[in-house]
Design an enzyme around this catalytic site. Structure first.
Site, short mmCIF file in Angstrom:
data_model
loop_
_atom_site.label_atom_id
_atom_site.label_comp_id
_atom_site.label_asym_id
_atom_site.label_seq_id
_atom_site.Cartn_x
_atom_site.Cartn_y
_atom_site.Cartn_z
N HIS A 187 0.82 -1.21 0.00
CA HIS A 187 0.00 0.00 0.00
C HIS A 187 0.86 1.26 0.00
O HIS A 187 0.53 2.24 -0.69
CB HIS A 187 -0.95 0.01 1.20
CG HIS A 187 -1.91 -1.13 1.19
ND1 HIS A 187 -2.70 -1.47 2.28
CD2 HIS A 187 -2.23 -2.04 0.23
CE1 HIS A 187 -3.44 -2.52 1.98
NE2 HIS A 187 -3.17 -2.88 0.75
N HIS A 206 -9.16 -1.84 -5.43
CA HIS A 206 -8.09 -2.23 -4.50
C HIS A 206 -7.19 -3.28 -5.13
O HIS A 206 -5.97 -3.28 -4.87
CB HIS A 206 -8.66 -2.76 -3.18
CG HIS A 206 -7.56 -3.03 -2.19
ND1 HIS A 206 -6.98 -2.02 -1.44
CD2 HIS A 206 -6.89 -4.16 -1.86
CE1 HIS A 206 -6.03 -2.52 -0.68
NE2 HIS A 206 -5.95 -3.83 -0.92
N HIS A 222 -0.99 -10.95 -5.09
CA HIS A 222 0.43 -10.68 -4.86
C HIS A 222 1.33 -11.77 -5.44
O HIS A 222 2.38 -11.47 -6.00
CB HIS A 222 0.69 -10.55 -3.36
CG HIS A 222 -0.09 -9.45 -2.71
ND1 HIS A 222 -0.04 -8.15 -3.15
CD2 HIS A 222 -0.93 -9.47 -1.65
CE1 HIS A 222 -0.83 -7.40 -2.39
NE2 HIS A 222 -1.38 -8.18 -1.49
#
Length: 309
Positions: free
Chosen positions: A103, A264, A291
């Protein structure tokens, strides 16, 4: 999930193809000052502080564990990723690690900052509200300082794809820098994933307007399993969108936008791709990519030297 650590492409013995067409050249940049914030680690539940400082030319993103007396630096690079199970986790050769880096990296990359020092007094970046918003606000407060050196970049010449089951991530040639995500929650979402695809134009869209406030999310049943494993101790409705069933969000305020979930997923991808260490001219496309696939794609790209120049 541990991963092998191939050499960074700049350290390999081969020489990549030189691009014959001109690539857009932009200057490197860093923060104009030093800024800090405090929060909790989403997995440990422990208080943690983060400080962003200006970085030197060509230094990239350097994490520093201020709670460690030696060997405290961890390079923010794709080949230093050691775990992607619940977040992106980096480690150095001495075994010191830093988790949940995506983030803050997304906020830096979204602001086109190429060099920064990220100091953290613990093993994970504070989760804040589960998005990049606080980090983006810190960057706005610090300002951006151009540096008199051109950003290093590569251009995608041919498609490179990695696939796991029905999910995949790929780079394809493109004159722009685009990030497209298609997301349906692996069939677990219906109305909440009404908008299942979105594209972020890295050079023309405003990261703060389009992506920064999109929060991390998870399923209630999965959260209970993580808690039983001793993880997600810092997760709450203040920093995570919790989905109780296919169509219900437990957070009293609901979603910040109807497409918050796919936004997101793009935010995470921007943070993960920032670990490339170079500006990538091309189109990233992900289908339910997370990820693990994002990192595997970078490894595949740099292990395929004829796919880029």
């Amino acid at each position: 999930m541990s991963m092998p650590s191939p050499q960074f492409y700049q350290e390999t013995s081969y020489h990549p193809t030189v691009c014959h067409s001109e690539m857009a050249q932009t200057l490197q940049s860093t923060l104009g000052g030093t800024v800090s914030c405090s929060g909790v680690g989403v997995h440990s539940g422990q208080p943690v502080s983060l400080t962003l400082r200006p970085g030197k030319v060509d230094s990239g993103y350097i994490f520093v564990r201020t709670d460690v007396t030696s060997n405290s630096k961890i390079a923010g690079r794709y080949d230093h990723v050691v775990d992607t199970q619940l977040c992106t986790k980096l480690a150095n050769a001495e075994g010191f690690s830093i988790s949940t880096v995506e983030h803050v990296l997304a906020a830096l990359a979204g602001a086109h900052i190429t060099n920064a020092i990220i100091e953290v007094n613990g093993p994970e970046v504070p989760i804040m509200d589960g998005s990049s918003a606080v980090f983006s606000q810190l960057i706005e407060k610090a300002g951006i300082q151009p540096q008199n050196t051109v950003v290093r970049g590569i251009k995608i010449l041919k498609p490179v794809r990695v696939t796991v089951g029905q999910s995949y991530a790929e780079f394809v040639p493109c004159e722009d820098r685009l990030v497209t995500m298609t997301f349906d929650g692996h069939g677990r979402l219906k109305k909440l994933a009404a908008k299942k695809e979105m594209t972020f134009d890295w050079d023309h869209d405003d990261f703060n307007d389009l992506l920064a406030d999109a929060r991390t999310f998870g399923f209630y049943d999965d959260a209970q399993k993580l808690l039983a494993m001793g993880l997600a101790k810092g997760a709450s409705l203040e920093n995570t969108v919790v989905i109780q069933d296919e169509n219900t969000v437990m957070n009293p305020e609901g979603l910040r936008s109807s497409d918050e979930l796919v936004r997101h997923k793009i935010l995470d991808a921007v943070g993960d791709l920032a670990l490339a260490g170079v500006r990538i001219q091309g189109h990233f496309r992900g289908v339910n990519s997370g990820h693990a696939l994002n990192n595997q794609l970078l490894r595949a790209l740099f292990n395929t030297p004829d796919a880029w120049c």
